[in-house]
Design a protein around this motif. Structure first.
Motif, PDB file in Angstrom:
ATOM      1  N   GLU A  37       0.837  -1.203   0.000  1.00 20.38           N
ATOM      2  CA  GLU A  37       0.000   0.000   0.000  1.00 20.38           C
ATOM      3  C   GLU A  37       0.872   1.253   0.000  1.00 20.38           C
ATOM      4  O   GLU A  37       0.598   2.209  -0.720  1.00 20.38           O
ATOM      5  N   LYS A  38       1.933   1.243   0.787  1.00 21.11           N
ATOM      6  CA  LYS A  38       2.852   2.385   0.840  1.00 21.11           C
ATOM      7  C   LYS A  38       3.489   2.630  -0.534  1.00 21.11           C
ATOM      8  O   LYS A  38       3.741   3.779  -0.916  1.00 21.11           O
ATOM      9  N   LEU A  39       3.746   1.551  -1.259  1.00 21.55           N
ATOM     10  CA  LEU A  39       4.318   1.670  -2.611  1.00 21.55           C
ATOM     11  C   LEU A  39       3.260   2.063  -3.654  1.00 21.55           C
ATOM     12  O   LEU A  39       3.589   2.335  -4.800  1.00 21.55           O
ATOM     13  N   GLY A  40       1.991   2.051  -3.232  1.00 24.28           N
ATOM     14  CA  GLY A  40       0.908   2.381  -4.154  1.00 24.28           C
ATOM     15  C   GLY A  40       0.559   1.236  -5.088  1.00 24.28           C
ATOM     16  O   GLY A  40       0.042   1.448  -6.188  1.00 24.28           O
ATOM     17  N   LEU A  41       0.831   0.004  -4.634  1.00 19.63           N
ATOM     18  CA  LEU A  41       0.588  -1.172  -5.468  1.00 19.63           C
ATOM     19  C   LEU A  41      -0.328  -2.152  -4.746  1.00 19.63           C
ATOM     20  O   LEU A  41      -0.325  -2.239  -3.519  1.00 19.63           O
ATOM     21  N   SER A  42      -1.091  -2.898  -5.527  1.00 19.76           N
ATOM     22  CA  SER A  42      -1.906  -3.969  -4.957  1.00 19.76           C
ATOM     23  C   SER A  42      -1.012  -5.185  -4.720  1.00 19.76           C
ATOM     24  O   SER A  42       0.096  -5.275  -5.262  1.00 19.76           O
ATOM     25  N   MET A  43      -1.501  -6.128  -3.935  1.00 20.87           N
ATOM     26  CA  MET A  43      -0.715  -7.347  -3.717  1.00 20.87           C
ATOM     27  C   MET A  43      -0.594  -8.123  -5.021  1.00 20.87           C
ATOM     28  O   MET A  43       0.436  -8.753  -5.278  1.00 20.87           O
TER      29      MET A  43
END
Length: 175
Positions: A37-43
């Motif tokens: 989430e911090k990276l702005g990406l989904s799992m």
């Protein structure tokens, strides 16, 4: 993964997929979700990146964060890199009659729609914690598995030419 032979192929395939999902879920922690989430990406995007890192790095866990750093540099520079450009993705899906190249990172922008393999924990951690502030946008490996990192395409091509001349080149995806 351990599987047992059986006469029902669909049932066995379902069991295989369920086993892979359960194994992946046992590795993914709440901290990993927070980092994604911090990276702005989904799992799903993290696992997709991790799968590409896994294919590029093989079992060389010490290079995975560096490989991740290169790929994130490319993703974060869309003006200079229209695509991610990972060689192992070129063939994924190509043996299917209706392959639409959506996993080929030389043809699609950004990440493919999902993982291309079942990445290991080291690859997942590399996708979550890539080498930061790396100046590199390219890498190549020789036939002994040594990695060479480069800032420019010209540097990359010089190394490839040298490796070819030395007979230390593995192969070329594009002939």
């Amino acid at each position: 993964y351990e599987f047992y032979a059986g006469s029902d192929g669909k049932k066995q395939a379902k069991l295989a997929i369920e086993k892979m999902i359960a194994e992946t879920e046992s590795v993914i922690t709440d901290e990993m979700y927070k980092r994604a989430e911090k990276l702005g990406l989904s799992m799903n995007e993290i696992l997709t990146m991790a799968s590409i890192i896994q294919m590029e790095s093989g079992q060389n866990g010490s290079e995975m964060a560096n490989v991740a750093g290169v790929f994130y540099n490319r993703l974060n520079n869309p003006n200079n890199f229209a695509t991610l450009g990972s060689s192992p993705t070129c063939y994924y899906g190509s043996f299917y009659a209706n392959d639409d190249d959506r996993y080929d990172t030389y043809k699609v922008k950004g990440l493919p729609p999902g993982p291309l393999c079942s990445p290991g924990e080291l690859a997942i951690k590399a996708a979550l914690y890539p080498t930061e502030n790396t100046p590199y946008f390219y890498f190549v490996t020789d036939k002994n598995g040594k990695f060479y990192y480069h800032k420019t395409a010209a540097e990359q091509n010089t190394t490839i030419n040298r490796l070819q001349q030395e007979g230390n080149w593995i192969y070329e995806y594009f002939k």
